[in-house]
Every structure is written in structure tokens, then in C-alpha cells.
Motif scaffolding. Structure first.
Motif, PDB file in Angstrom:
ATOM      1  N   LEU A  18     -42.209 -61.126   4.753  1.00  0.00           N
ATOM      2  CA  LEU A  18     -41.284 -61.507   3.683  1.00  0.00           C
ATOM      3  C   LEU A  18     -39.977 -62.046   4.251  1.00  0.00           C
ATOM      4  O   LEU A  18     -39.223 -62.715   3.576  1.00  0.00           O
ATOM      5  CB  LEU A  18     -40.981 -60.293   2.802  1.00  0.00           C
ATOM      6  CG  LEU A  18     -42.087 -59.890   1.838  1.00  0.00           C
ATOM      7  CD1 LEU A  18     -41.713 -58.593   1.152  1.00  0.00           C
ATOM      8  CD2 LEU A  18     -42.284 -60.985   0.810  1.00  0.00           C
ATOM      9  N   THR A  19     -39.705 -61.694   5.510  1.00  0.00           N
ATOM     10  CA  THR A  19     -38.422 -62.075   6.090  1.00  0.00           C
ATOM     11  C   THR A  19     -38.339 -63.585   6.245  1.00  0.00           C
ATOM     12  O   THR A  19     -39.259 -64.205   6.772  1.00  0.00           O
ATOM     13  CB  THR A  19     -38.276 -61.443   7.481  1.00  0.00           C
ATOM     14  OG1 THR A  19     -38.660 -60.082   7.375  1.00  0.00           O
ATOM     15  CG2 THR A  19     -36.856 -61.521   7.968  1.00  0.00           C
ATOM     16  N   PRO A  20     -37.226 -64.170   5.811  1.00  0.00           N
ATOM     17  CA  PRO A  20     -37.084 -65.604   6.032  1.00  0.00           C
ATOM     18  C   PRO A  20     -36.853 -65.874   7.514  1.00  0.00           C
ATOM     19  O   PRO A  20     -36.453 -64.986   8.259  1.00  0.00           O
ATOM     20  CB  PRO A  20     -35.851 -65.956   5.216  1.00  0.00           C
ATOM     21  CG  PRO A  20     -35.089 -64.692   5.083  1.00  0.00           C
ATOM     22  CD  PRO A  20     -36.084 -63.583   5.140  1.00  0.00           C
TER      23      PRO A  20
ATOM     24  N   GLY B 155     -31.809 -59.818   4.803  1.00  0.00           N
ATOM     25  CA  GLY B 155     -32.319 -61.094   5.287  1.00  0.00           C
ATOM     26  C   GLY B 155     -33.000 -61.897   4.194  1.00  0.00           C
ATOM     27  O   GLY B 155     -32.769 -63.084   4.038  1.00  0.00           O
ATOM     28  N   ILE B 156     -33.829 -61.221   3.425  1.00  0.00           N
ATOM     29  CA  ILE B 156     -34.555 -61.925   2.375  1.00  0.00           C
ATOM     30  C   ILE B 156     -33.601 -62.399   1.289  1.00  0.00           C
ATOM     31  O   ILE B 156     -33.642 -63.540   0.853  1.00  0.00           O
ATOM     32  CB  ILE B 156     -35.604 -61.003   1.730  1.00  0.00           C
ATOM     33  CG1 ILE B 156     -36.663 -60.626   2.757  1.00  0.00           C
ATOM     34  CG2 ILE B 156     -36.254 -61.675   0.533  1.00  0.00           C
ATOM     35  CD1 ILE B 156     -37.608 -59.561   2.265  1.00  0.00           C
ATOM     36  N   PRO B 159     -27.233 -61.911   2.990  1.00  0.00           N
ATOM     37  CA  PRO B 159     -26.283 -60.814   3.049  1.00  0.00           C
ATOM     38  C   PRO B 159     -25.126 -61.048   2.079  1.00  0.00           C
ATOM     39  O   PRO B 159     -24.388 -61.996   2.229  1.00  0.00           O
ATOM     40  CB  PRO B 159     -25.801 -60.843   4.506  1.00  0.00           C
ATOM     41  CG  PRO B 159     -26.062 -62.227   4.973  1.00  0.00           C
ATOM     42  CD  PRO B 159     -27.121 -62.828   4.106  1.00  0.00           C
ATOM     43  N   ASN B 160     -25.035 -60.240   1.095  1.00  0.00           N
ATOM     44  CA  ASN B 160     -23.827 -60.202   0.277  1.00  0.00           C
ATOM     45  C   ASN B 160     -23.756 -58.826  -0.351  1.00  0.00           C
ATOM     46  O   ASN B 160     -24.652 -57.998  -0.145  1.00  0.00           O
ATOM     47  CB  ASN B 160     -23.806 -61.316  -0.766  1.00  0.00           C
ATOM     48  CG  ASN B 160     -24.914 -61.168  -1.784  1.00  0.00           C
ATOM     49  OD1 ASN B 160     -25.228 -60.052  -2.226  1.00  0.00           O
ATOM     50  ND2 ASN B 160     -25.511 -62.278  -2.162  1.00  0.00           N
ATOM     51  N   GLY B 241     -23.424 -57.830  11.538  1.00  0.00           N
ATOM     52  CA  GLY B 241     -23.351 -59.201  11.040  1.00  0.00           C
ATOM     53  C   GLY B 241     -23.955 -59.373   9.664  1.00  0.00           C
ATOM     54  O   GLY B 241     -24.302 -60.469   9.268  1.00  0.00           O
ATOM     55  N   LEU B 242     -24.112 -58.291   8.933  1.00  0.00           N
ATOM     56  CA  LEU B 242     -24.700 -58.392   7.598  1.00  0.00           C
ATOM     57  C   LEU B 242     -23.756 -57.833   6.544  1.00  0.00           C
ATOM     58  O   LEU B 242     -24.177 -57.149   5.624  1.00  0.00           O
ATOM     59  CB  LEU B 242     -26.038 -57.656   7.562  1.00  0.00           C
ATOM     60  CG  LEU B 242     -27.098 -58.201   8.520  1.00  0.00           C
ATOM     61  CD1 LEU B 242     -28.289 -57.290   8.581  1.00  0.00           C
ATOM     62  CD2 LEU B 242     -27.526 -59.593   8.098  1.00  0.00           C
ATOM     63  N   GLN B 245     -19.704 -61.097   2.044  1.00  0.00           N
ATOM     64  CA  GLN B 245     -19.362 -62.489   2.290  1.00  0.00           C
ATOM     65  C   GLN B 245     -17.851 -62.659   2.294  1.00  0.00           C
ATOM     66  O   GLN B 245     -17.160 -62.135   1.438  1.00  0.00           O
ATOM     67  CB  GLN B 245     -19.976 -63.380   1.216  1.00  0.00           C
ATOM     68  CG  GLN B 245     -21.490 -63.452   1.264  1.00  0.00           C
ATOM     69  CD  GLN B 245     -22.004 -64.086   2.553  1.00  0.00           C
ATOM     70  OE1 GLN B 245     -21.257 -64.714   3.285  1.00  0.00           O
ATOM     71  NE2 GLN B 245     -23.272 -63.893   2.831  1.00  0.00           N
TER      72      GLN B 245
ATOM     73  N   ASN C 384     -24.252 -66.085  11.255  1.00  0.00           N
ATOM     74  CA  ASN C 384     -23.402 -64.972  11.700  1.00  0.00           C
ATOM     75  C   ASN C 384     -23.244 -64.950  13.216  1.00  0.00           C
ATOM     76  O   ASN C 384     -22.506 -64.139  13.752  1.00  0.00           O
ATOM     77  CB  ASN C 384     -23.910 -63.633  11.157  1.00  0.00           C
ATOM     78  CG  ASN C 384     -25.292 -63.277  11.663  1.00  0.00           C
ATOM     79  OD1 ASN C 384     -25.880 -63.997  12.470  1.00  0.00           O
ATOM     80  ND2 ASN C 384     -25.815 -62.162  11.197  1.00  0.00           N
ATOM     81  N   ILE C 409     -18.608 -69.102   0.343  1.00  0.00           N
ATOM     82  CA  ILE C 409     -19.088 -68.978   1.716  1.00  0.00           C
ATOM     83  C   ILE C 409     -20.342 -68.107   1.755  1.00  0.00           C
ATOM     84  O   ILE C 409     -20.404 -67.068   1.092  1.00  0.00           O
ATOM     85  CB  ILE C 409     -17.991 -68.363   2.608  1.00  0.00           C
ATOM     86  CG1 ILE C 409     -16.761 -69.276   2.604  1.00  0.00           C
ATOM     87  CG2 ILE C 409     -18.502 -68.149   4.029  1.00  0.00           C
ATOM     88  CD1 ILE C 409     -15.570 -68.705   3.315  1.00  0.00           C
ATOM     89  N   VAL C 411     -22.605 -66.389   4.642  1.00  0.00           N
ATOM     90  CA  VAL C 411     -22.953 -66.124   6.032  1.00  0.00           C
ATOM     91  C   VAL C 411     -24.401 -65.669   6.062  1.00  0.00           C
ATOM     92  O   VAL C 411     -24.770 -64.772   5.311  1.00  0.00           O
ATOM     93  CB  VAL C 411     -22.078 -64.999   6.612  1.00  0.00           C
ATOM     94  CG1 VAL C 411     -22.326 -64.839   8.100  1.00  0.00           C
ATOM     95  CG2 VAL C 411     -20.623 -65.269   6.345  1.00  0.00           C
ATOM     96  N   GLU C 413     -27.962 -64.728   8.564  1.00  0.00           N
ATOM     97  CA  GLU C 413     -28.473 -64.376   9.876  1.00  0.00           C
ATOM     98  C   GLU C 413     -29.034 -65.639  10.519  1.00  0.00           C
ATOM     99  O   GLU C 413     -29.607 -66.490   9.845  1.00  0.00           O
ATOM    100  CB  GLU C 413     -29.566 -63.342   9.619  1.00  0.00           C
ATOM    101  CG  GLU C 413     -30.048 -62.591  10.769  1.00  0.00           C
ATOM    102  CD  GLU C 413     -31.466 -62.188  10.498  1.00  0.00           C
ATOM    103  OE1 GLU C 413     -32.164 -61.945  11.453  1.00  0.00           O
ATOM    104  OE2 GLU C 413     -31.853 -62.157   9.319  1.00  0.00           O
ATOM    105  N   SER C 416     -32.551 -67.188   9.653  1.00  0.00           N
ATOM    106  CA  SER C 416     -32.698 -67.740   8.308  1.00  0.00           C
ATOM    107  C   SER C 416     -31.739 -68.901   8.089  1.00  0.00           C
ATOM    108  O   SER C 416     -32.003 -69.778   7.264  1.00  0.00           O
ATOM    109  CB  SER C 416     -32.490 -66.683   7.227  1.00  0.00           C
ATOM    110  OG  SER C 416     -32.026 -65.490   7.730  1.00  0.00           O
TER     111      SER C 416
END
Lengths: 304, 307, 543
Positions: A18-20, B155-156, B159-160, B241-242, B245, C384, C409, C411, C413, C416
Motif C-alpha cells: 500500500l505504501t506509495p 506515507g500513504i 504526512p500532515n 521527517g513525518l 506540514q 523531507n 506546503i 512535505v 517522504e 513518495s
């Protein structure tokens, strides 16, 4: 128990798909120093790694390999995943044990003081102190420790592994996060024991309070603490991830993060499986210990 | 883990009635306040809540007003906590950030509570294969590195803040499910529940009337402490890093973005760090206090999470 | 201490000798050297074979011994390096390619002294005499053939990248190697001037992770995930390494890397965080060097996604931006304000000739008014992994807001991020470009040509793209890419870049500099624009 492992591995598989971010593209780009690979190269990679096949089939293939003791190889290097993991275990284990030691060193005295002086100033102070560690995001604590103890006092190296001195700061960072939890355990366990009859008996025999506390109460109070603490090992990995990054320790946590970001699926799958096994085993061990300590405890059908 | 449940169960049985009888007992408040730590916790939390409510009134500037040529100014009368990497007023960002931190924590705790309670009640009350299946699922999630789950979700979905909340909630609800299931199992054996069952009271009613109130205490304590862990979890994800925003003035993100300034522009990192610390401390102390007052023992399971 | 101050002078004197010696092949070889560049016109002396460093001028007593520890952000033990015995050829100098890249981004004869295009698709390389491998054997043409075969078979993408198939590298005699490219490929020499295309001895061991190269340092010990310890190689062909021991440690966290240096745990630290630069420089004991790299940072506008398809809006964004303010503040004066998307250090960057968009808020506002912008928030994406990316985008967000353009904005990974960009989802993208090799052509091709990797997917599927302006620019890039003539390449690329900037396809930000911090005792660091090509032979630690 087996069910949990199967579930975990299926879940990992599904999540990864599922991960992009295409692993073929990500990995080739990384290998090519940031340039984007051609479509043929990507196709070739998928072919080689069997990424073109339907997910259930890929899963069955993987399980077949795992059952034969083969966790496959990392996409990035020929090293078998099992070797990668084994190489990384010492750093994490060391950190976990040392972190736990730090947690216990902080927690046992503070917990005892808290319990003995329940409701008085020392109780409040030690509870408060124990909570400070857990209240600081651990990377912040880590950097502060580095600046104070490495840069200013020159006591420890900033990062790396090898030798006790490079273990101290990471262990404090990880351990202080757990100290509060263990302190709570020690305190409540101690309070419970101090209420027991045999303590009263001991007191009535005229034994000095100090002896009562340390000889009789503490020993009994620590048994549940130690077992429950054992359980926390399963959780330590979450904390270890960040501590290992800050202190550049090549452990399992850092490996997991790298592998996730790099889309190194075999490593992620293998590692998650190993983590799950560790988790299940510690649970099992703790269950056994409990049974041994207190045979009266009965178990539902859910011993993992 | 099961053993903890069972020990918790036994004590829950022991204390339930006592606790229930004394619900209206006002001595409780007195007892709560007699512990200085509880007062401190309450104070910390109140400060954060008040900051959040009154941020627009107190804050000297807007949280996102930049002034590139006055970046990294040290604390002064104009900027009591200095300015950050983009010349924004750190104090203002912290005050607005309180809103975000509380928002996240409340949302995550609410989601985890909802899922956890539902699953726990269903599993505990239904028993049989439903229980078996749900608890297996919980086992699987527990054996699963939470960080992976969170990373994948972030990831899917990208990130917010919303997705961080979902990620933390997905990781967090299992504890509630276990505790509630455990409590339900023990309460189910109680005479009054059995009696109600015999009298033909509908299941839903039994759950709502008899079981839920009895499992509320550990859940309240756990939820309070969870408020703290959610804030720490957000900071951890930000470090990886997640985070939120930009330019959201979320504390964890501020701390993580400022982490290179620990000994140079110390105000950029240490004030957000302190804000997090005070909040986390506050909720922890509050949780401890509530536990002592509501149920002095056997909350061993209400422990340890966070990234 | 003569040796510590003479590096630059000697390099100037000795180093350029190499360029003179290859002048003969320049005409046909395309980007095959510094021949057309101003540097080679300077008067140089030197033997034309020794290009590396100060200590090479016949005086071996400059070797001071001692040891140094270099902290890298990458792990030199991990990655795809089994083919080289498990140690990265990046940074470490253990293995060397046929061609190196000089301080001026020129091709520098290395294990090959000379190369020449013998037809459209064949290249002849002459090897340097008396180059010794770490196992004591001499380098001969067969070794080069073998090394290329390894690479071509190891990495599925290598044949496509190098335009060379397995089997088309042949040894003509002991010192001559012929390469047959699969199609005319004028940038072949520049492309293989890359750490990854290193020459090794066939006895190297994949299994026991034992690399055998020709570099000034040889591997003594490697600890996975931590360090590679090397020792000086006395028979090095290009001077005697001045250190007995050189260790490369991996410290991935930039802050920890800088703190380790401050603490004296390491002697050199690459890429410390900018926020620590001042501290490291003013601190007693450490100092900071910056070096211009062939990289650039810019905001790419997805010109096929409304409202970014309106050049007026794109120009408005350019007028809203002050590159110099960004460099002066957020970037702590590290880097150079940019006018285009290609680093100034690349000779066809057209920096001088590009239209300048000075910050002009009023003009920008007018342009926004005239444009088709309707108040919808633009999606601004960045990875990121982008250093300082979040600060840059936030500053831009503020400036764009000032002219009435709203920006959100996002950000994401890294893995992706690339995916999102190629799907054309964002309006604005914070990009950074760079090259690890002597060939920079792909910087313009892959980004702005319709069939370049960024645009390819959408171009093929929907006839659109991301940054590709279309036919005219495609042809200019094509022409520049395929010519072997430097002047023509420069002219074509410059025209393409001028079009790109007139149409404001990007909002340039800065040409990148990278940062290396070192303790004060360290001298004679030989940094190159490509950081992975830093030379360590002359490094001294003053201990």
C-alpha cells in the motif's frame, strides 16, 4: 502464537504494497546516485525480484523461503537479511539492557522512597523527578546530554558503539524514558507489600524499619516489577529507533527506519517478523514466570 | 499480557463496589487536592489549556509572521522567547501551538477510546469466537512495530496533522481494547450483571448500565496519560521527517526543526521542548493523581507507550 | 610547513599539466576535457602525469604520518558495493575511475592519460603506466575490461546508463582499451568520470569483502554500519599518502556529526547543519570550508497544471522572490543566489545571459492580476530529505502570499515525493539538481526535455509533461546533447535555458555549496565540486 506471526507478516506485506513509492524506482535511483532509472531497468529489477507477480503469490513465495530459514537478501546488497539482522542485534540488545539498567537504577530507589514516605514531600519529589525523563522527547534529551556530558564535560564520546563509555548517554536517554513507568510499578508494588500481614508481623517483632523495608518488603515487591519490566523489552524498539539515530548506533531500530524509507522490502519483512518473534517470546516468558511466581493466576485462552 | 489483565481484573472486582459506592463522596476532591503533585499537574494542564483558548489574545504576533532579517534573535522585551529560523515570534507560535497539541491529543484519544471501547466491549461481552478473533487481531497489532504502522499510514496518506492523528490512533487503541475487555470479563461474573441477565434485560442495556460505568476508571486514567504520549509521539514522528506540514506551529515539529540549535540559538529548541515537557508532565501527574484517587492499585497495565 | 600552504599553488601548477596533455583529443571527444576552457590557457608547468597533490613533487618526506577520521553522512560499508568488495568508492579514494573530475569541473586524466573518439561509436583510452594495485600488481588493459564487465553485469541499468553493452569493451594492447558505445554518445568520457565506474583487480573478493583498488588508501578493516579503516598505500602512483591511517565513519544525523567533530571524536565532518556553521567556525578548534558544487536548488513550476500554465503567474512568482535574501538569511550565506536551474560551475549554465527577475512586489502583483490565477491555493511539494527545504518553502510561501498567491506546503517522504512529482500532482516543486560525474548534460535533458525522466511519463501517456516547454526547447537540448563540440553545446544549451527562464518554468533559488568542517589541525584538504571526489592523498592532521 503462530497465528500472530502469520498475521504480522501478512499485515506487513499488505502495508508495504500500500505504501506509495515504487521500490524498484526508489532503489535504482539510490543506486544511481539520484538519477532516475530507465523504464527497462525498472522492469528488469521487478522481474528479478519477482515484484511483478500477484501479491498473494509473492507472499506464499516469501513464506516458503522463510520456512526454509531463508529471509532473502536486501535489495541493496547481497547480504542475507538474516545476517543484517544478526549483525545489528548486539547494538540494540546492549542498548536495551543498559537502558533497562538505567531505568531500574532510577526507579528502584525513587519508587521505594515514594512508597515509604507515601504522601509526604519525598514521595512527591521522587515521583516528579521520575516523570521528568519520560516527559522529554528523547531526541531532545539526547542532544542535551551530548552537549552537557560530551562537549562541556568531555566525559563521553558523542556517538558510535564500542566500549562502555559510548553506551552511557544512549542508555540514559532510553532508560530515563522508562524510569517513570518502572517507578510507578515499584511504588505500587511496594505499597501493596507494605500492607501485607507479614510485614506487620516483622514490625511487631521489633525489627528496625529499615530492615523491614529492605529485607522483607523490597524482595517481595521486586518480583512483579522485574517480570513486568521484562515485558517492556518488546516495546523498547520504538524508543530505540530514535536513540539509535541520534547516537549513530547501528541497531535494529535504525535498520528498520532505513529499510522503510529505502523501500528495502525484504529487510522490512524479515525485521518485522523477527521483532514479532521477540515480542511473542518475551510475552510467553513473562507468562511462564508469572505462573511460576503465583500458580494461582489462571490464564484465559489468550496467552499469545 | 494476559496475566496483567487477570490481576487487574481481580482487583477491579475488589474495588469496583467500593469505588462505585463512593462516587458521590466529595472527600475525593479533597483527597485529590491534598496531593501536591496533582495540583501541579492540574496547574500545568490548565496553563496549556488557557494558552490554547486565549492564544489570539495573549500572543504578541501571529504565529506565522516572518521577519527574515530578524531571525534567531535572542529573547528580548519584544520577543520574550526570541525568534525562530524565519524570524517568527517563538512565544506566539508556542501559544498557538498549544491549540494544535491539545487538538491532536484530544482527537487521537477520542478515536482510540472509541475504537478501543467498542472492540473491548464486543470482545468481552460477546466472548467465543468473536472475542478470540478480535483479541488475536490486537495481539498482531501489539507485536507489530508501531513506528512502521505510523510510517506507512503517514506515507500513504501523506504526512500532515490529520494523518499523524490517524497513525497514532491506529497504533494506540489496542491498550484500551485489552483493558476494557478484561474489565468486562470480570464484571460479567458479578452478581448484579448475572441477575440483570436473568431478568432478561437487553444486552445493550446491560452493557451501558452495568458494564460501562465499571470500566470507566482505568480508561479515564489511561486516556489522561495518553494525552501526553500523543504529544511525544508527534514529536518522534516529526524527528523522522513525518511531522506537521509547515508552517503549522506544532510543538513537536518546532522542536524537531530546531534540534540543531540546542547550544546555539537555544531558545528555538528549548522553549518548544519545555512546552512539551510541561504538558506531558501535567497529563502524567494528572493521570497518576486520578488513578490514586479513583483506584489506588493495580493499574500496572496503564503504561508505556509513545514512540 | 611548506606542504600545507602549497596545495593550491602546486595544484595550479601541476594539476593543469594533465589538461594540456589531453588537448589533442579534445576536438573529437566532446566533453573530453578542459581543452576549450580558460583554465588550460594559463601557463602551466608540470610533467603531465602527476595531477594529484603537493606531496607528489618528488619529495616523499612530506608524509607526516598520523591518522584522521572523516565523518560521512553515507555509510561506506552499505549499499551496492559488493562488486567492489563491499566498500563504497565514493569519498574513500580506495578505488579510482579512469577519469577524475577537477576543481573546475573538468575531466582530469587519471588511470587513463588520454582518450579519443576513433569513430562515432568507438573510444580509445590509453592507460597510465606503472599504476599499482594494492596487491602489488600493475594495472593493465585486461583489468579495465574486467572491471567494466563487472559493473555492466552487476547493475541492470549500467548498460543503458553508459551506453555500453557487456562484451563491447576490449583490450587492444597492454595499455589501450577500446569501448564501443551502443549509439553515438559524445558524453561517454564524462559519464565514466564517476566514482561508481572504478577500476579494480580481479582478485578482489566479494565474499570476504576485500576490495583491491589503485587508490592512495587501502582497506584495513570494515565494521558494517560504522566505519572503514584504511591505511596509506606506499606504492600509490600519484604521490605518497601523507597519513598512515584514514578512517571513514558514518554518522547519519547531521547534528550528531557536527557535535562529534566539536567533541574531537572525528577530524573532518561533511555537511554539518548550516545552523552550526557559525559555531564551528568561531569555536576554537574547528573551522569550516565551503565548496561550490555542481548543484542547484530551484522551484519547478508544473506548466501543464492550471493555473501554472499561465506564464504571467510564473513570472509573478519570480518577481516575488529575492534569491539574495534567501541566501543571506536562511542559507547563512552558503550558496550563491541563482538565476537559472543549472549550477554556475557548469560551463553552459548561461548564468550571465539569463533574464534577471529582481524582486519587485508591485510588478508581481500586477502580473498576478493579469494572470488566470483565481485564488485557489497552489500545492507546493518538497521532499523531507531536502536540506533547509521547509524553511525555503515557508519563506516563499510568505512572499507569494504578499502578492496574493496562496500556497499549501506538502512535505513528503523522499520515495513518495518522486512518485508524486512524476504524476504531475503538485503545482510547485522544490527541486535540487546535481551531478556526481564529469558529465552534466543530463541535468538539462532529464528535467526539461519532453523525454527526460521527469516529463517522460506524462508526455508519453497524455502528451503533456511537467517542465518541458515543447518542440523548440526539445530540439535545442537534443542538439546540445548530441554535439561533441563544446562551443556548440554551450550555445544550444544556453538558448534552451534562456527560453526556460523567459517562460519562467522555474523560480531559481541558489547554486549550492557544500560544507566541510574540520578541526584546526587538518590541512591540505583537496575538496572538489563533486564532494564524493574529494582527494585525501595530501591530507594532514598536524599531529
Amino acid at each position: 502464537m503462530l497465528l500472530v506471526l502469520v498475521g504480522v507478516s501478512i499485515l506487513t506485506f499488505l502495508l508495504l504494497f500500500l505504501t506509495p513509492g515504487d521500490p524498484a524506482e526508489t532503489i535504482l535511483r539510490q543506486q544511481m546516485g539520484g538519477r532516475t532509472p530507465s523504464l527497462e531497468a525498472i522492469e528488469q529489477f521487478r522481474q528479478n525480484e519477482g515484484l511483478n507477480r500477484p501479491i498473494p503469490i509473492q507472499y506464499v513465495d516469501w513464506v516458503t523461503d522463510v520456512l526454509q530459514g531463508n529471509l532473502r537478501e536486501s535489495y541493496y546488497q547481497e547480504t542475507p537479511v538474516s545476517t543484517l539482522i544478526i549483525n545489528r542485534i548486539p547494538a540494540t540488545l546492549e542498548l536495551a539492557v543498559a537502558g533497562m539498567a538505567v531505568a531500574l537504577t532510577i526507579a528502584i530507589p525513587t519508587g521505594i522512597i515514594s512508597a515509604v514516605h507515601k504522601g509526604k514531600a519525598p514521595d512527591y519529589l521522587s515521583q516528579f523527578a521520575a516523570l521528568v525523563g519520560v516527559s522529554m522527547p528523547n531526541f531532545w534529551l539526547g542532544y542535551i546530554l551530548i552537549i552537557v556530558f560530551s562537549l562541556q564535560l568531555g566525559l563521553f564520546p558523542v556517538a558510535g558503539v564500542g566500549g562502555l563509555e559510548s553506551l552511557v548517554l544512549p542508555a540514559i536517554t532510553l532508560g530515563s524514558g522508562m524510569a517513570a513507568i518502572v517507578t510507578r510499578l515499584v511504588r505500587s508494588s511496594m505499597l501493596e507489600v507494605l500492607d501485607e500481614e507479614y510485614i506487620d508481623t516483622a514490625r511487631s517483632k521489633g525489627l528496625r524499619e529499615r530492615i523491614v523495608i529492605y529485607k522483607h518488603a523490597l524482595r517481595n515487591a521486586l518480583i512483579p516489577v522485574v517480570t513486568i519490566v521484562g515485558l517492556q523489552f518488546g516495546y523498547l524498539l520504538n524508543g530505540a529507533v530514535i536513540v539509535e539515530i541520534v547516537f549513530q548506533r547501528p541497531g535494529l531500530g535504525a535498520l528498520l527506519i532505513d529499510a522503510i524509507f529505502a523501500r528495502d522490502y525484504p529487510v522490512v519483512q524479515g525485521l518485522v517478523l523477527v521483532i514479532a518473534v521477540i515480542f511473542v517470546l518475551t510475552n510467553f516468558a513473562v507468562d511462564l514466570t508469572y505462573r511460576y511466581i503465583d500458580p494461582r493466576i489462571s490464564f484465559g485462552g489468550e496467552s499469545a | 499480557m494476559s496475566n496483567q489483565d487477570s490481576t487487574a481484573n481481580q482487583s477491579v472486582i475488589a474495588t469496583t463496589r467500593r469505588r462505585y459506592r463512593s462516587v458521590k463522596n466529595s472527600r475525593r476532591l479533597g483527597r485529590f487536592l491534598s496531593n501536591r503533585l496533582n495540583v501541579v499537574g492540574l496547574l500545568f494542564v490548565s496553563v496549556v489549556v488557557l494558552s490554547a483558548i486565549f492564544a489570539p489574545v495573549i500572543a504578541p504576533e501571529g504565529p506565522n509572521e516572518q521577519d527574515l532579517f530578524n531571525r534567531l534573535d535572542s529573547p528580548s522585551a519584544e520577543h520574550p522567547m526570541g525568534t525562530d529560523q524565519l524570524g517568527r515570534d517563538v512565544l506566539s507560535r508556542l501559544l498557538y501551538g498549544a491549540r494544535i497539541s491539545l487538538q491532536i491529543s484530544l482527537a487521537v484519544v477520542a478515536i482510540t477510546l472509541a475504537i478501543g471501547t467498542a472492540v473491548g466491549l464486543i470482545a468481552g461481552y460477546a466472548g467465543g469466537w468473536v472475542d478470540e478473533a478480535l483479541m488475536r487481531f490486537v495481539d498482531i497489532l501489539l507485536a507489530f512495530p508501531g513506528i512502521l504502522l505510523a510510517l506507512v499510514i503517514a506515507g500513504i496518506l501523506g504526512p500532515n496533522l490529520t494523518n499523524i492523528m490517524i497513525a497514532l490512533a491506529v497504533v494506540g487503541w489496542t491498550q484500551y481494547a485489552r483493558i476494557i475487555r478484561g474489565s468486562v470479563l470480570s464484571v460479567k461474573q458479578e452478581e448484579f450483571v448475572k441477575a440483570a441477565q436473568l431478568m432478561g434485560v437487553p444486552r445493550r442495556r446491560i452493557v451501558l448500565r452495568h458494564i460501562l460505568p465499571n470500566v470507566v476508571t482505568p480508561v479515564i486514567v489511561l486516556a489522561t496519560m495518553d494525552m501526553a504520549y500523543v504529544i511525544l509521539g508527534t514529536a518522534g514522528l516529526s524527528f523522522l521527517g513525518l511531522g506537521a506540514q509547515p508552517p503549522t506551529p506544532e510543538w513537536g515539529t518546532m522542536l524537531s526543526q530546531g534540534r540543531n540549535f540546542v547550544d546555539t540559538a537555544w531558545w528555538v529548541v528549548n522553549f518548544p521542548g519545555l512546552a512539551i515537557m510541561i504538558t506531558v508532565l501535567g497529563f502524567n501527574l494528572l493521570g497518576d493523581g486520578l488513578r490514586d484517587v479513583l483506584d489506588p492499585r493495580d493499574m500496572g497495565d496503564v503504561e508505556n507507550k509513545g514512540m | 610547513m611548506e606542504d600545507s600552504i602549497t596545495r593550491r599553488t602546486l595544484l595550479g601548477a601541476v594539476g593543469a599539466g594533465g589538461f594540456v596533455s589531453i588537448a589533442g583529443c579534445a576536438g573529437d571527444s566532446g566533453d573530453g576535457g578542459g581543452n576549450d576552457d580558460p583554465y588550460s590557457s594559463e601557463t602551466k608547468t608540470g610533467d603531465g602525469s602527476s595531477t594529484d597533490n603537493n606531496s607528489s613533487s618528488g619529495n616523499n618526506s612530506t608524509a607526516t604520518g598520523g591518522s584522521a577520521n572523516v565523518a560521512l553522512s553515507m555509510d561506506p560499508t552499505e549499499g551496492v558495493w559488493q562488486v567492489y568488495g563491499g566498500v563504497s568508492p565514493y569519498y574513500t579514494n580506495i578505488l579510482e575511475p579512469l577519469i577524475w573530475v577537477s576543481e573546475e569541473m573538468k575531466l582530469e586524466p587519471w588511470l587513463a592519460t588520454d582518450w579519443e573518439a576513433t569513430s562515432d561509436t568507438t573510444w580509445e583510452f590509453t592507460l597510465r603506466d606503472s599504476v599499482k594495485f594494492h596487491n602489488g600488481e600493475d594495472l593493465v588493459a585486461e583489468h579495465v575490461v574486467w572491471s567494466f564487465e563487472q559493473v555492466l553485469n552487476e547493475w541492470s541499468y549500467a548498460p543503458g546508463w553508459l551506453h555500453v553493452e557487456s562484451g563491447s569493451v576490449t583490450a587492444i594492447d597492454e595499455t589501450t582499451v577500446e569501448f564501443e558505445t551502443s549509439d553515438p554518445f559524445p558524453t561517454f568520457p564524462g559519464t565514466i568520470a564517476h566514482n561508481m565506474i572504478a577500476i579494480q583487480h580481479p582478485d578482489r573478493s566479494r565474499e570476504n569483502t576485500e576490495p583491491i583498488g589503485t587508490g592512495p588508501y587501502q582497506v584495513e578493516e570494515r565494521t558494517q554500519g560504522q566505519r572503514v579503516r584504511t591505511s596509506g598505500f606506499d606504492d600509490y602512483w600519484n604521490g605518497t599518502p601523507s597519513l598512515d591511517e584514514l578512517t571513514f565513519s558514518v554518522i547519519t544525523d547531521p547534528n550528531t556529526r557536527a557535535l562529534s567533530l566539536q567533541n574531537g571524536d572525528v577530524d573532518v565532518a561533511f555537511d554539518p547543519p548550516k545552523s552550526r556553521v557559525e559555531k564551528l567556525d568561531s569555536n576554537g578548534g574547528t573551522n569550516v570550508t565551503t565548496q561550490l558544487s555542481p548543484g542547484a536548488v530551484y522551484v519547478g513550476c508544473n506548466i501543464y497544471k492550471a493555473p501554472m500554465d499561465d506564464p504571467k503567474l510564473r513570472q509573478a512568482l519570480n518577481y516575488a522572490t529575492s534569491q539574495s535574501d534567501l541566501v543571506e538569511t536562511i542559507l547563512s550565506n552558503i550558496g550563491v543566489p541563482a538565476k537559472g536551474p543549472v549550477a554556475e560551475s557548469i560551463f553552459w549554465s548561461a548564468h550571465e545571459k539569463l533574464p534577471a527577475y529582481e524582486q519587485d512586489v508591485e510588478k508581481a502583483k500586477e502580473l498576478v492580476e493579469e494572470s488566470s490565477y483565481d485564488g485557489e491555493a497552489l500545492q507546493f511539494h518538497l521532499s523531507n530529505q531536502q536540506v533547509d527545504g521547509e524553511l525555503l518553502t515557508q519563506a516563499l510561501q510568505q512572499w507569494f502570499d504578499d502578492i496574493g498567491v496562496k500556497v499549501d506546503i506538502q512535505v513528503t517522504e523522499e520515495a513518495s515525493f518522486e512518485d508524486t512529482v512524476r504524476s504531475g500532482e503538485p503545482h510547485l516543486i522544490l527541486e535540487s539538481s546535481g551531478t556526481n560525474s564529469g558529465a552534466a548534460d543530463y541535468l538539462i535533458y532529464e528535467t526539461f526535455h519532453s523525454e527526460g525522466d521527469v516529463n517522460e511519463r506524462l508526455y508519453n501517456e497524455e502528451g503533456t509533461g511537467i517542465y518541458n516547454l515543447g518542440e523548440e526547447v526539445d530540439q535545442l537540448i537534443q542538439a546540445g546533447f548530441q554535439t561533441g563540440d563544446q562551443a556548440e553545446k554551450e550555445q544550444k544549451y544556453e538558448q534552451a535555458l534562456q527560453r526556460i527562464m523567459e517562460e519562467a518554468v522555474v523560480v531559481p533559488i541558489n547554486y549550492s555549496e557544500y560544507i566541510v568542517a574540520a578541526s584546526d589541525g587538518v590541512s591540505s584538504m583537496d575538496l572538489r565540486p563533486i564532494p564524493e571526489m574529494t582527494r585525501w592523498t595530501g591530507l594532514q592532521t598536524g599531529q
